[in-house]
Each structure stands twice: as C-alpha cells, then as structure tokens.
Design a protein around this motif. Structure first.
Motif, PDB file in Angstrom:
ATOM      1  N   HIS A 135      -2.933   6.336   2.858  1.00 36.31           N
ATOM      2  CA  HIS A 135      -3.915   5.665   3.729  1.00 36.31           C
ATOM      3  C   HIS A 135      -4.501   4.436   3.048  1.00 36.31           C
ATOM      4  CE1 HIS A 135      -4.193   8.931   6.752  1.00 36.31           C
ATOM      5  NE2 HIS A 135      -3.965   9.718   5.721  1.00 36.31           N
ATOM      6  N   ASN A 136      -3.656   3.726   2.313  1.00 34.56           N
ATOM      7  CA  ASN A 136      -4.202   2.548   1.635  1.00 34.56           C
ATOM      8  C   ASN A 136      -4.393   1.388   2.589  1.00 34.56           C
ATOM      9  OD1 ASN A 136      -5.056   0.960  -0.589  1.00 34.56           O
ATOM     10  ND2 ASN A 136      -3.067  -0.053  -0.565  1.00 34.56           N
ATOM     11  N   LEU A 137      -3.525   1.289   3.590  1.00 34.29           N
ATOM     12  CA  LEU A 137      -3.559   0.112   4.456  1.00 34.29           C
ATOM     13  C   LEU A 137      -4.216   0.428   5.782  1.00 34.29           C
ATOM     14  CD1 LEU A 137       0.088  -1.074   3.809  1.00 34.29           C
ATOM     15  CD2 LEU A 137      -1.992  -2.089   2.875  1.00 34.29           C
ATOM     16  N   PRO A 186      -5.735  -3.395   2.276  1.00 32.83           N
ATOM     17  CA  PRO A 186      -6.433  -2.229   1.737  1.00 32.83           C
ATOM     18  C   PRO A 186      -7.920  -2.308   2.084  1.00 32.83           C
ATOM     19  CG  PRO A 186      -5.096  -3.283   0.035  1.00 32.83           C
ATOM     20  CD  PRO A 186      -5.148  -4.221   1.204  1.00 32.83           C
ATOM     21  N   ALA A 187      -8.645  -1.233   1.878  1.00 28.46           N
ATOM     22  CA  ALA A 187     -10.068  -1.174   2.204  1.00 28.46           C
ATOM     23  C   ALA A 187     -10.836  -2.323   1.559  1.00 28.46           C
ATOM     24  CB  ALA A 187     -10.651   0.150   1.724  1.00 28.46           C
ATOM     25  N   PHE A 188     -11.794  -2.821   2.267  1.00 23.35           N
ATOM     26  CA  PHE A 188     -12.717  -3.864   1.787  1.00 23.35           C
ATOM     27  C   PHE A 188     -11.981  -5.125   1.339  1.00 23.35           C
ATOM     28  CE2 PHE A 188     -14.311   0.357   0.127  1.00 23.35           C
ATOM     29  CZ  PHE A 188     -14.987   0.678   1.293  1.00 23.35           C
ATOM     30  N   GLU A 189     -10.833  -5.340   1.926  1.00 20.68           N
ATOM     31  CA  GLU A 189     -10.001  -6.501   1.585  1.00 20.68           C
ATOM     32  C   GLU A 189      -9.731  -6.631   0.090  1.00 20.68           C
ATOM     33  OE1 GLU A 189     -10.737  -9.972   4.470  1.00 20.68           O
ATOM     34  OE2 GLU A 189     -12.324  -8.531   4.912  1.00 20.68           O
ATOM     35  N   GLU A 246      -9.616   4.968 -10.513  1.00 20.90           N
ATOM     36  CA  GLU A 246     -10.450   4.585  -9.382  1.00 20.90           C
ATOM     37  C   GLU A 246      -9.677   3.534  -8.592  1.00 20.90           C
ATOM     38  OE1 GLU A 246     -13.523   5.660  -8.469  1.00 20.90           O
ATOM     39  OE2 GLU A 246     -13.656   7.101 -10.121  1.00 20.90           O
ATOM     40  N   PRO A 247      -9.919   3.358  -7.294  1.00 17.14           N
ATOM     41  CA  PRO A 247     -10.706   4.239  -6.437  1.00 17.14           C
ATOM     42  C   PRO A 247     -10.026   5.589  -6.229  1.00 17.14           C
ATOM     43  CG  PRO A 247      -9.615   2.529  -5.150  1.00 17.14           C
ATOM     44  CD  PRO A 247      -9.362   2.198  -6.569  1.00 17.14           C
ATOM     45  N   LYS A 248     -10.855   6.583  -5.984  1.00 19.86           N
ATOM     46  CA  LYS A 248     -10.313   7.920  -5.743  1.00 19.86           C
ATOM     47  C   LYS A 248      -9.661   7.972  -4.364  1.00 19.86           C
ATOM     48  CE  LYS A 248     -13.502  10.974  -8.184  1.00 19.86           C
ATOM     49  NZ  LYS A 248     -14.811  10.326  -8.082  1.00 19.86           N
ATOM     50  N   GLY A 249      -8.591   8.727  -4.275  1.00 17.96           N
ATOM     51  CA  GLY A 249      -7.938   8.867  -2.982  1.00 17.96           C
ATOM     52  C   GLY A 249      -8.570   9.981  -2.167  1.00 17.96           C
ATOM     53  N   ILE A 250      -8.246   9.992  -0.883  1.00 14.01           N
ATOM     54  CA  ILE A 250      -8.737  11.046   0.001  1.00 14.01           C
ATOM     55  C   ILE A 250      -7.602  12.038   0.224  1.00 14.01           C
ATOM     56  CG2 ILE A 250      -9.619  11.576   2.321  1.00 14.01           C
ATOM     57  CD1 ILE A 250     -11.606   9.904   0.794  1.00 14.01           C
TER      58      ILE A 250
END
Lengths: 163, 584
Positions: B165-167, B180-183, B579-583
């Motif tokens: 779920h990176n993208l 990815p999250a937060f650009e 980091e960042p930690k994955g879900i």
C-alpha cells in the motif's frame, strides 16, 4: 512542541473506539475532521499516527486528505484569507483578486506564507452575491473587493504587525 | 454454475453468469482493447477503453466490469464504437508527453500500441500538460508522473499482490498524481523496491534506475577488471527479449554475449546460491539443535528483507543472516578471487545481472559494504537492461554460440538453478539439510511438495525422525498470511522461504516485458520459465549444493568450515527496523 508530535488524548480515545467498530477504516474522514478541528490542519506527523492507530495505510490517509478541499495540510496564518470563487464572485472578477493575493503573498491556494502570517483559501458561494466579489479575512467580511483593495488589505495587516 | 446464453458479434455462446463481457469474448477469440484492466488485479474501470455496445442499453458498457446476463447481445465493433474508443484514447494521450522516440518503453509501450491499434493518427486534442519532476530518490525505482495515465495498476499491484500500500492517488481532477503518502520520495517511503509497479505500468511512469551507463564506462576503463555474474532467473527469461519462446534456456548464449560486451570474466551467481545453501543449511541445523529462532526465514530476496524491516521488524531474529547469493559471490570476487588472481580488489568492478530491481538497493546498503568502504557489487542490471545492452552493442543474440562460465566461481549444482523459482531455495536447502541431519545420502532429490507454489504452500517434510514444517510464500500478501500464523504460534514452523515477487525471481521486477500472447504476472509465463530451471537442474550430474567440488575447495582453502568466523565476517549480514512503519 509535544502537541504537534503526538495526537491529543481525546482523539486517540476516539480512534480506539473506532477500531472497535466494524469497518474501522471508514471512520478515517471523521478522525481527520477531529484533528483539523483541534489543530486547524492535518500535519504529516498526525496523519502518520492516524495510519498506525487506525491501521489504514498512510498512502490512503494522504489520498483522502488531499482529495477533499476542506482538509488543510498547512496551519492557518494569523490572517486567514478566504476568497469566494463562486459563480457571481467569479463573474465579478474574483480571479483577478486571486491573482492579486497570489502575487502579493507569493503563495498558492491552500498555502501559508513562511512567516505564518497569511494563509489563502478559496470558498464557494457565501450567499451574499449582491456584495460580489467577497473576501473574508478571519471573521471580517469585505465586499465588492477590487484587486488594488486586496493588495491594500495585505499591506494594512503587515503594517499593523510591524507596529 | 448457472450459465447465460449470450451473443457476441452475432456469435451465440453459453458462459457462466459470473463472467464479464471481456472474459466471455475471450473464450471465442475476441480480444477487446483494454488499458487499466489486469487479470490478476481488481477491476478498476478507470480508462473506459474496453467499452462495448449492449443491445437495449443507451450507454456503452465497460466490458471489464459488466457481467453477462441471459439473452445479452453485445457488439464489440461498429463505426460508432470504434470512434468512441479512439476518442477515449485520444483524450488519454492529450496531456501525455509526446516523446516516444526517446522513451524507454518505445516499441513495447501498451499506450503506444493501443493508440496505434485504435487508429489514432492525428492529435486532435492537445491539452494542458501535466508537469511533475522526475522522482529519482530511490536506488531502484524511478517515477515519472508525467507519463502516468492513472490506470492505477501500480496502486493495485502494490496493495493487492504485495500488501505494501505504498502508492495512492493524491489530489484530484487534473492534479491527480500517483505517489507514496505525503508526496514523499520513493526512498523515504515503505517501498520495498520489488519493481512490480514497473512491470504492470502500461507506460514508462515507473522504471528501474539504470546502471547501464556506468557499466559502459567501466568496460572501457583499462585499469578495471570487469566481472559479470548472472542470476539463475536470467537464463530462463532473457531469450524472450530476442523473440525466443518463453522458457528457452539461454545460459551459454548469455555468457558469450557478456564476453562480447567486454567483460573480463563471467561467473555464475549460482555459485553464490550453492554457498548460500551450505551456510543456510548449517544455520538451520544449528537452530534446530538449539531450538531457537525458529522458523528460519530465508534471506535471498532483498524486497522481502526490506518488507520485513518495515512491516515485521519483530521477526528480524528469525531471518537467516546469510547474504543473498549475489552478495556472497560478489564478496568472494573481491576477496578470495582477488587474492588468487593477485588483483587489487579496488580494481575489480563487479556487475550483477539480476531479474530484480531491489538488488540495486541491496548493493547500496551500508551493511553490504566492505570494511574499506567499497561496495562488493558495483552495479546491477536487470534482465531488461542487459537485453538492451546486447541490442545496443549490435549482438545478434540468437545466433551466438554457447560458452561456459569462467572457473572456479562459475560452477554450480542443480540445486542452485532452482533459486530462480518459488520453492527453489526451500528445495535446495532441504537437499543439503536432510543429509546433514540424517547423515545419510538422499535418494529422492525432487521435493515435489514445494514445487509449483501458487502464492502460498505449506508442507511437512519427513527428515529421518524429524518432521519439518515448512512453508513457501511468493508475493508479499501471501507472506503476510504465513507470518501472521507464525506470530500467532498456532504451529511450529521450521523453515519458511519468502520471495517478494509472484512466482519468485523468475517473476521479478526486472524481467522482460511479456511477449505477445502473455501478460505481465502471467502464471503461464512463470511456469515456462520455472520449467526451464527444473530441466537444467535435472540434467546436471551434481544436484546438491554441498557436493559442489569448488565450494568444498573454497572452504578448504579460504573459509575453513560453514559458519566459521571468516564465513560470518564475509558472508553474513544484519538487518535494521525501518521507518516509516508499514501497515500489516
């Protein structure tokens, strides 16, 4: 700056409650609303914490936060300028006012100046089309604004701050 | 299952009601044009290219998502529908950079092929261009959002197949961008560098970070002794780049091609694989004896390793400390081989030819550098990049004579060849571990229970008095399932093989784009590639890693014994939570 690195305990409690419910991830928007209500905007740090606590991927949180115009990703400035871009205001030249604000402040819609003094946002119809074009700065409403007046409003605020 | 009688282009057919129009059409040899659709991913319906006319409906329907119904009459072609499809494709390309001739995907771009096949010959709409900077923070994957058509295949493969779920799509309307999250840059995200986004992208919005230029320069440098070594999965897939049928083994031709490109020596990553097995089997036996840190998790796949560091850092003590075969061999090349040949390791330039883009990241990991600070592997090219290099050099690959690897680090057993496919590391490890545990020679070398793994397979293997519970997972969504079971502790597993890519390395992020008649992630193509490797194994006289005579010699001359101090210093590594930690 502990309040900017960790979520408020009330919000954490709310997220924990959401996690107990079915389709916990569907409470994402509600959680983001609460954070914006408390802090005025959604910081990356907060959104990352939401992802971990709600177990929703950060990319999804980020996607939702950037999709809805209501969510702010930068803190509001001391002077929060909201410019109506509804039909009537637009016809009356709101686009030129937007241009005046942009060039005066050097920021785009949704952004905040680096000195944290001004933030710029657009709104849809405020219901006072007779006063078009309309600008609000914090709770003050300005009617029939011209591009020159827009620049003047900024300069006035800057002058007051310097005094 | 209930069937529906339908008509497609006036042809009557009866198909299960669960089928979509697109699937039904394929059963009678009609391939409806498509773009965002991918058979292994969820239905998106984003591009609208696959529209068809259904009698009684005043709107075109997307055939990828619309299910058939009793009495349905479908038209896949008419002047109107072809015009509508053409308009859709024109609108998709209206903000696309028109730089096909200078684009990596020129000639094998799905968007280019689609525009051609739909008869787009003029650019009727030319809208505002999307302007995004090239995102090249990652060691492995570069992202060019200007070429993105928002089909969301990358988003889906990253979430559904890999569980990362990176993208995601950020912003909206014209400003929509996949990121990815937060650009964040790919380097600062949970991206594990598997490169499946590159594989499924219909355009060049995702590509591997190229290492070809630095290799051309190294090859021209007279002070450097330039070595290539090739991973097992290369030989089973490289032929596809030269129009050979999938599954054509091309080991000998690849060696010849690399020599013609100017490499001073060509070795086999398989040698590293044999060595990995000897070290890893030794690790397994020790852990079994002490009953600690079980199950042992394999460590050959750098995508899986980074996944573990982001998503399951608590399982790091379970991971094998063995370096990957590539890194084991590269380390030996700059130590053992350099010593033997009397070459200063600083003047040795090692290129790994890999089916993998995560390998480009692996060689830059701080834990993988020599104590003097130089990398053991200097560059990694994917199968795709090597195909391009061979073509760029003007080598007619299919007419090349076969030649053998250089020795001593070019000889390998059949077990090593299996590393390229899912279940292969497991099988190779079992061949060696079983003999070590029982002290008796194995009679049956083929472990059918761990072959042909479609995602996830568990088995119990009887080794003497021991029952070993093993599992094989490929694709990280499957890895999550087995790792959650490990964490729940419902069963004692002993050995788990994990590969980031579907099908294992043969389905890696750096493998050739599929030839006509196949699609990306097609299990059929991976079966053919795997078969080539199993055949190579079967044909070899030595099929157990620990019987490789050159491995035995290496221990005798240099490493002493498996798990020795020297082996640990050179062949083992460490991992760090990231980091960042994955879900999960």
């Amino acid at each position: 700056m502990s309040d900017h690195t960790k979520l408020d305990s009330e919000i954490i409690k709310f997220i924990d409650e959401c996690r107990e419910k079915e389709h916990a991830d569907s409470y994402l928007i509600a959680v983001l609303h609460k954070i914006q209500g408390k802090y005025g905007y959604l910081s990356d740090v907060h959104m990352h914490e939401v992802a971990q606590r709600l177990q929703v991927p950060s990319s999804t949180v980020s996607g939702v936060a950037t999709f809805y115009h209501f969510f702010r990703l930068q803190p509001k400035g001391k002077y929060h300028i909201s410019l109506c871009l509804g039909t009537a205001c637009f016809v009356k030249g709101a686009d030129k006012i937007l241009e005046a604000f942009r060039s005066e402040l050097g920021i785009e819609l949704g952004e905040t100046t680096s000195d944290k003094l001004f933030s710029l946002e657009c709104s849809r119809c405020l219901g006072v089309c007779a006063l078009a074009p309309v600008v609000t700065i914090n709770d003050q409403v300005y009617s029939k604004v011209s591009p020159t007046q827009a620049a003047e409003l900024i300069n006035k605020a800057r002058f007051e701050e310097a005094a | 299952m209930k069937h529906a009688n339908i008509y497609i282009d006036n042809e009557k057919l009866s198909v299960p009601e669960s089928m979509t129009i697109m699937e039904a059409a394929e059963t009678i040899g009609i391939r409806i044009p498509r773009l965002c659709y991918h058979p292994q991913l969820s239905i998106e319906g984003a591009c609208r290219v696959c529209i068809v006319q259904v009698e009684g409906s005043n709107k075109y329907m997307t055939s990828c998502s619309a299910k058939v119904w009793e009495g349905m009459r479908v038209k896949t072609n008419s002047p109107e529908i072809r015009q509508a499809r053409r308009d859709i494709v024109e609108l998709i390309i209206d903000n696309h950079p028109m730089e096909c001739q200078t684009c990596e995907r020129d000639g094998n771009c799905e968007l280019q092929n689609l525009a051609y096949s739909q008869g787009v010959r003029d650019r009727l709409f030319e809208g505002k261009r999307k302007l995004h900077p090239l995102e090249s923070s990652s060691a492995s994957v570069i992202r060019n959002a200007e070429k993105c058509v928002l089909c969301r295949r990358c988003v889906r493969v990253c979430a559904e197949i890999q569980g990362i779920h990176n993208l995601s799509q950020l912003h909206r309307g014209f400003n929509t961008v996949v990121s990815p999250a937060f650009e964040a840059g790919m380097a600062d995200s949970v991206c594990i560098n598997c490169g499946q986004c590159i594989n499924v992208c219909p355009t060049a919005a995702f590509l591997e970070k190229p290492h070809t230029e630095r290799i051309w320069r190294a090859l021209e440098n007279p002070d450097l002794f330039v070595i290539a070594h090739i991973a097992p999965a290369i030989r089973a897939a490289i032929g596809e780049g030269f129009n050979l049928p999938p599954g054509t083994p091309c080991t000998g031709q690849t060696v010849t091609a690399l020599r013609r490109l100017g490499f001073d020596a060509v070795f086999d990553t398989n040698f590293g694989a044999d060595l990995t097995i000897v070290e890893e089997a030794n690790e397994l036996v020790h852990r079994l004896e002490k009953n600690e840190n079980l199950p042992l998790l394999t460590s050959c796949s750098p995508g899986w390793i980074k996944f573990m560091e982001h998503f399951y850092p608590e399982l790091i003590p379970h991971a094998s400390t063995c370096k990957s075969p590539m890194q084991m061999l590269s380390t030996l090349l700059k130590t053992y081989y350099a010593e033997k040949k009397g070459i200063d390791p600083q003047n040795i330039y090692v290129v790994g030819v890999m089916p993998c883009v995560a390998k480009k990241f692996e060689i830059e990991r701080p834990e993988q550098q020599s104590p003097e600070g130089y990398p053991y592997t200097d560059a990694v090219v994917t199968t795709r990049e090597l195909i391009w290099m061979i073509k760029a050099y003007g080598i007619d690959f299919t007419r090349l004579p076969e030649s053998d690897f250089d020795h001593p680090l070019g000889y390998s057993t059949g077990a090593a060849d299996l590393f390229g496919t899912t279940g292969g590391v497991m099988e190779a490890a079992l061949r060696t571990a079983a003999e070590k545990l029982t002290g008796k020679p194995l009679t049956e070398l083929n472990f059918e229970d761990v072959r042909q793994v479609e995602g996830l397979k568990e088995a119990t293997i009887q080794v003497g008095k021991l029952s070993l519970n093993v599992a094989v997972a490929n694709g990280l969504t499957n890895a999550k399932i087995i790792l959650e079971k490990v964490k729940a502790g419902e069963k004692q597993y002993h050995l788990i093989e994990l590969m980031a890519c579907p099908g294992g390395c043969i389905g890696g992020g750096g493998q050739p784009y599929p030839p006509d008649g196949y699609y990306v992630l097609d299990p059929e193509i991976n079966k053919l590639r795997a078969k080539a490797l199993y055949n190579i194994d079967q044909a070899k006289s030595i099929r157990k890693s620990h019987e490789n005579p050159y491995i035995l010699k290496l221990y005798e001359e240099f490493l002493k014994e498996p798990g020795s101090h020297k082996a640990h210093e050179l062949l083992h590594t460490t991992y760090t939570p990231r980091e960042p930690k994955g879900i999960k």
